[in-house]
Design an enzyme around this catalytic site. Structure first.
Site, PDB file in Angstrom:
ATOM      1  N   ASP A  33       1.011  -1.487   0.025  1.00 14.62           N
ATOM      2  CA  ASP A  33       0.203   0.067   0.126  1.00 14.62           C
ATOM      3  C   ASP A  33       1.056   1.280   0.012  1.00 14.62           C
ATOM      4  OD1 ASP A  33      -3.095   0.232   1.124  1.00 14.62           O
ATOM      5  OD2 ASP A  33      -2.011   2.058   1.044  1.00 14.62           O
ATOM      6  N   ASP A  53       4.239   1.409  -4.160  1.00 13.41           N
ATOM      7  CA  ASP A  53       3.264   1.794  -5.198  1.00 13.41           C
ATOM      8  C   ASP A  53       3.063   0.798  -6.478  1.00 13.41           C
ATOM      9  OD1 ASP A  53       1.809   3.352  -7.062  1.00 13.41           O
ATOM     10  OD2 ASP A  53       2.530   5.115  -6.169  1.00 13.41           O
ATOM     11  N   ALA A  75      -5.783  -2.350  -4.886  1.00 14.40           N
ATOM     12  CA  ALA A  75      -5.204  -1.035  -4.815  1.00 14.40           C
ATOM     13  C   ALA A  75      -5.689  -0.202  -6.024  1.00 14.40           C
ATOM     14  CB  ALA A  75      -3.580  -0.925  -5.101  1.00 14.40           C
ATOM     15  N   TYR A 142     -13.140   6.755 -14.538  1.00 14.22           N
ATOM     16  CA  TYR A 142     -12.735   5.668 -13.643  1.00 14.22           C
ATOM     17  C   TYR A 142     -13.314   4.454 -13.971  1.00 14.22           C
ATOM     18  CZ  TYR A 142     -13.407   3.246  -9.398  1.00 14.22           C
ATOM     19  OH  TYR A 142     -13.447   1.917  -8.207  1.00 14.22           O
ATOM     20  N   ARG A 214     -28.661   3.451  -5.524  1.00 14.25           N
ATOM     21  CA  ARG A 214     -27.293   2.608  -5.640  1.00 14.25           C
ATOM     22  C   ARG A 214     -27.778   1.313  -4.611  1.00 14.25           C
ATOM     23  NH1 ARG A 214     -26.073   5.830  -8.472  1.00 14.25           N
ATOM     24  NH2 ARG A 214     -24.153   6.737  -8.878  1.00 14.25           N
ATOM     25  N   GLY A 278     -20.221  11.822 -15.015  1.00 17.34           N
ATOM     26  CA  GLY A 278     -19.989  10.463 -14.818  1.00 17.34           C
ATOM     27  C   GLY A 278     -20.933   9.821 -13.869  1.00 17.34           C
TER      28      GLY A 278
HETATM   29  C1  UD1 Z   1     -18.961   4.167  -5.968  1.00 20.34           C
HETATM   30  C2  UD1 Z   1     -17.297   4.361  -5.423  1.00 20.34           C
HETATM   31  C3  UD1 Z   1     -16.593   3.595  -6.575  1.00 20.34           C
HETATM   32  C4  UD1 Z   1     -16.996   2.094  -6.744  1.00 20.34           C
HETATM   33  C5  UD1 Z   1     -18.608   1.983  -6.837  1.00 20.34           C
HETATM   34  C6  UD1 Z   1     -18.870   0.661  -6.989  1.00 20.34           C
HETATM   35  C7  UD1 Z   1     -16.686   6.223  -4.606  1.00 20.34           C
HETATM   36  C8  UD1 Z   1     -16.261   7.613  -4.432  1.00 20.34           C
HETATM   37  N1  UD1 Z   1     -17.043   5.609  -5.502  1.00 20.34           N
HETATM   38  O1  UD1 Z   1     -19.610   5.053  -6.937  1.00 20.34           O
HETATM   39  O2  UD1 Z   1     -15.373   3.632  -6.276  1.00 20.34           O
HETATM   40  O3  UD1 Z   1     -16.353   1.552  -7.802  1.00 20.34           O
HETATM   41  O4  UD1 Z   1     -18.941   2.826  -5.719  1.00 20.34           O
HETATM   42  O5  UD1 Z   1     -18.624   0.107  -5.764  1.00 20.34           O
HETATM   43  O6  UD1 Z   1     -16.424   5.648  -3.534  1.00 20.34           O
HETATM   44  N2  UD1 Z   1     -23.289  11.734  -3.685  1.00 20.34           N
HETATM   45  C9  UD1 Z   1     -24.133  12.867  -3.023  1.00 20.34           C
HETATM   46  N3  UD1 Z   1     -23.487  13.545  -2.443  1.00 20.34           N
HETATM   47  C10 UD1 Z   1     -21.956  13.035  -1.730  1.00 20.34           C
HETATM   48  C11 UD1 Z   1     -21.551  12.178  -2.315  1.00 20.34           C
HETATM   49  C12 UD1 Z   1     -22.340  11.442  -3.303  1.00 20.34           C
HETATM   50  O7  UD1 Z   1     -24.945  13.247  -3.712  1.00 20.34           O
HETATM   51  O8  UD1 Z   1     -21.617  13.919  -0.865  1.00 20.34           O
HETATM   52  C13 UD1 Z   1     -23.943  10.838  -4.786  1.00 20.34           C
HETATM   53  C14 UD1 Z   1     -23.248  10.690  -6.004  1.00 20.34           C
HETATM   54  O9  UD1 Z   1     -23.465  12.004  -6.655  1.00 20.34           O
HETATM   55  C15 UD1 Z   1     -23.820   9.535  -6.719  1.00 20.34           C
HETATM   56  C16 UD1 Z   1     -24.310   8.530  -5.404  1.00 20.34           C
HETATM   57  O10 UD1 Z   1     -24.375   9.586  -4.252  1.00 20.34           O
HETATM   58  O11 UD1 Z   1     -24.990   9.692  -7.355  1.00 20.34           O
HETATM   59  C17 UD1 Z   1     -23.054   7.657  -4.857  1.00 20.34           C
HETATM   60  O12 UD1 Z   1     -22.011   8.209  -4.755  1.00 20.34           O
HETATM   61  P1  UD1 Z   1     -20.608   7.584  -4.570  1.00 20.34           P
HETATM   62  O13 UD1 Z   1     -20.670   6.464  -3.746  1.00 20.34           O
HETATM   63  O14 UD1 Z   1     -19.557   8.742  -4.318  1.00 20.34           O
HETATM   64  O15 UD1 Z   1     -19.944   7.087  -5.956  1.00 20.34           O
HETATM   65  P2  UD1 Z   1     -20.406   5.883  -6.951  1.00 20.34           P
HETATM   66  O16 UD1 Z   1     -20.514   6.558  -8.341  1.00 20.34           O
HETATM   67  O17 UD1 Z   1     -21.677   5.131  -6.502  1.00 20.34           O
END
Ligand code: UD1
Length: 319
Positions: A33, A53, A75, A142, A214, A278
């Site tokens: 890590d 890394d 990672a 991503y 989600r 995205g």
């Molecule tokens: C997440 C992970 C990604 C992983 C994927 C599948 C993160 C940042 N992303 O993607 O690494 O591959 O799940 O497991 O961990 N949101 C808000 N307010 C906030 C933060 C988020 O409204 O403060 C919304 C975002 O716009 C999104 C949803 O919540 O619509 C989920 O966000 P987030 O968990 O950050 O990212 P994912 O795109 O779901």
């Protein structure tokens, strides 16, 4: 003899939970890590730790001084938003890092590789719940790099020119949550972001209308899926969705978390901001393939998993 597992990203949220459980189950564990987002305190003291890394082949090779039987490659840069700010960094870590792991697996004849893929590989799904056979059209940079990493791993598993068989499995993980998800990193998953907001008493920001949904899956369920797959031949060469099979909107998630803290939107500030690039709309895993081939079933109910996560967050925060 106990198998020796290399966990890349083993100081991070997902990797450190995997490492702990592997060690509990009697495996030997080496962790690599770079501590960019991972924490020293997450590293199991029984693991061999290499600060390094995955982007650097020399660092990766250091992990193979002792024989490695299995690689858990976790990672990576884990943020959709950051991938737009710095696409090259995302590419180098997620794709080049994966190629370096594959090269080392080949060089040191490691027979087993499990890869952390992502539901972001799907982009806009054909329909929900999403099956592994549906189209993969990532809409975040991503998602492109995680999917590319997945394909590099699986294509390597198909190679017949190697002097040994490399058995590969990829897990398209949905929104993993649980203990050790960062409460301070605004790029590490919505569940802990919102919990962190409430602990600090700062407003919660919802991007978009909050109706996007989600599939939240608890880290303990994810850990079980990976570890049980190590010796399961049915998983060789396969891709699996790892989710709960259910979904909840971001609006409902906010309400749920506020309620868990004894609050509501009446006394807590929730702000809406424009949707970010995205961002996927509705995500929900069809988990029938994992149920059938891995004999895996998520066991932790959302309410229980969240209660445990919030308890941990409070303990950590007020320590
Ligand atoms: C997440 C992970 C990604 C992983 C994927 C599948 C993160 C940042 N992303 O993607 O690494 O591959 O799940 O497991 O961990 N949101 C808000 N307010 C906030 C933060 C988020 O409204 O403060 C919304 C975002 O716009 C999104 C949803 O919540 O619509 C989920 O966000 P987030 O968990 O950050 O990212 P994912 O795109 O779901």
């Amino acid at each position: 003899m106990a198998k020796h597992v290399l966990v890349t990203g083993g100081a991070g949220f997902i990797g450190s939970n995997f490492a702990d459980e592997l060690i509990n189950m009697g495996y030997k564990v080496t962790i690599i890590d770079n501590l960019s987002t991972g924490l020293k305190e997450n590293i199991n003291p029984k693991a061999i730790f290499i600060k390094g890394d995955v982007k650097k082949p020399k660092d990766v090779e250091k992990c193979f001084k002792k024989r490695i039987d299995v690689i858990f490659h976790i990672a990576g840069c884990a943020s959709t938003i950051k991938s737009f700010h710095d696409p090259a960094a995302d590419l180098f870590t997620n794709v080049l890092g994966t190629i370096n792991i594959i090269n080392a697996a080949i060089k040191f004849k490691v027979p087993r590789l499990l890869y952390a893929s992502s539901m972001t590989s799907y982009g806009v799904p054909d329909k929900i719940p999403i099956k592994e056979t549906m189209s993969t059209r990532p809409i975040s940079y991503y998602g492109i790099t995680k999917y590319a990493g997945e394909r590099y791993c699986l294509a390597t598993g198909l190679r017949k020119d190697l002097s040994f068989k490399l058995n590969v499995t990829a897990f398209r993980m949905f929104n993993v949550y649980g203990r050790r998800q960062s409460l301070t990193n605004p790029y590490q998953g919505v569940v802990s972001i919102f919990i962190g907001n409430v602990l600090r008493g700062e407003p919660i920001t919802i991007f978009g209308d909050g109706e996007q949904s989600r599939d939240y899956v608890h880290i303990k369920d994810v850990t079980r899926a990976w570890i049980n797959a190590i010796d399961n031949e049915k998983s060789f060469g396969e891709v699996f969705n790892i989710g709960s099979g259910t979904r909840m909107s971001i609006n409902n998630l906010v309400d749920f978390i506020l309620r868990a803290f004894g609050k509501s939107r009446k006394n807590y500030k929730v702000i809406y901001k424009p949707e970010r690039p995205g961002d996927q709309k509705h995500m929900q895993a069809d988990i029938s393939k994992a149920q059938k081939l891995l004999n895996w079933q998520p066991k932790i109910k959302f309410e229980d998993g969240m209660a445990d996560t919030i308890n941990w967050a409070k303990e950590t925060w007020y320590k």
